[in-house]
Design a protein around this motif. Structure first.
Motif: not given
Length: 90
Positions: A1-5, A28-39, A41-48
């Motif tokens: 993901m290019e939005k995660l630096r 800077s354009r990334l939203t919380k929802t996009e970040m949560k979904n990416w984490i 999906g990629f790491f197979a964890v649940k974000v609180a």
């Protein structure tokens, strides 16, 4: 993901790892929802939850129209109990 630096490794972020919170520099354009979904999906964890903040911009060089500046955004992802990201120091 290019939005995660990259991940942030500072004294504060290492203290947050003990509370199961992980810190990232993101686009800077990334939203919380996009970040949560990416984490999740990629790491197979649940974000609180996700906390985000814009960091002060740094002025870089001069152009004909004035100073160029870049804005940065930091996100802290809090994972649910019994989940962790193995790439970080725990």
């Amino acid at each position: 993901m290019e939005k995660l630096r990259n991940q942030i490794i500072t004294e504060k972020s290492i203290r947050l790892l003990q509370q199961n919170q992980y810190t990232f520099h993101v686009d800077s354009r990334l939203t919380k929802t996009e970040m949560k979904n990416w984490i999740e999906g990629f790491f197979a964890v649940k974000v609180a939850g996700i906390n985000s903040s814009r960091m002060a911009s740094k002025r870089r060089g001069r152009s004909k129209l004035g100073l160029n500046s870049t804005s940065r955004k930091k996100m802290i992802a809090r994972l649910r109990a019994n989940y962790f990201i193995p790439l970080f120091i725990n």
